[in-house]
Design a protein around this motif. Structure first.
Motif: not given
Length: 179
Positions: A67-80, A82-83, A106-115
């Motif tokens: 996934l692209g890591g630019q600030e504007s793209l990070r907000v969409a990481w959570n759409t990927y 699932i599963h 990292l801490h946003k990732v840890v707090n995602q329900d899908e993950l």
């Protein structure tokens, strides 16, 4: 006869495992993806959106999303997410100024329900660069010991040479077997 064929096919590893590769821009995510795919360095440009490749390693099929890591793209990481079974977070070991942003992500990732069941592999990339942060320093700055809800591992690596990358895949494959 059908059962016999199904059992034989399962021996050849037809199971797929989803991995999402995240990290700040210029951390080396795409270089790592194509190092896994072709065992070579490929000239890349900043990822806009995502790259996806199927990687087969030790008879295990991985679907890897870079996934692209630019600030504007990070907000969409959570759409990927699932599963997703594994998150690979790539950290640029030379980028001291933005390590706090990597910690936040990292801490946003840890707090995602899908993950909630995903394991996390952190690649401390660019370990070949003189003056880079050590794995211990990165671990301390990211506050890794505070992560109690996920299995995690930090692995030093160099995306350009491939050093350390397959040790990370080995950790992932061992965690597949633990499920």
């Amino acid at each position: 006869m059908g059962m016999l064929l199904a059992k034989l096919w399962s021996l050849f590893g037809n199971e797929e495992h989803k991995i999402v590769i995240v990290g700040l821009d210029n951390a080396g995510k795409t270089t790592i993806l194509y190092q896994f795919l072709m065992n070579d360095v490929v000239q890349t440009s900043p990822t806009i959106g995502s790259n996806v490749e199927e990687i087969v390693w030790k008879n295990i099929h991985f679907i890897m999303w870079d996934l692209g890591g630019q600030e504007s793209l990070r907000v969409a990481w959570n759409t990927y997410y699932i599963h997703t079974e594994f998150i690979i977070l790539v950290v640029d070991s030379t980028d001291r100024e933005r390590l706090s942003i990597s910690r936040e992500e990292l801490h946003k990732v840890v707090n995602q329900d899908e993950l909630k069941n995903a394991a996390i592999l952190l690649f401390a990339n660019k370990q070949d660069v003189k003056g880079c942060m050590s794995v211990a320093e990165i671990s301390r700055q990211l506050n890794l010991t505070s992560i109690k809800t996920h299995r995690w591992q930090i692995q030093p690596c160099c995306a350009l040479t491939g050093e350390g990358l397959y040790q990370g895949l080995e950790w992932i494959s061992n965690n597949i077997k633990r499920k």
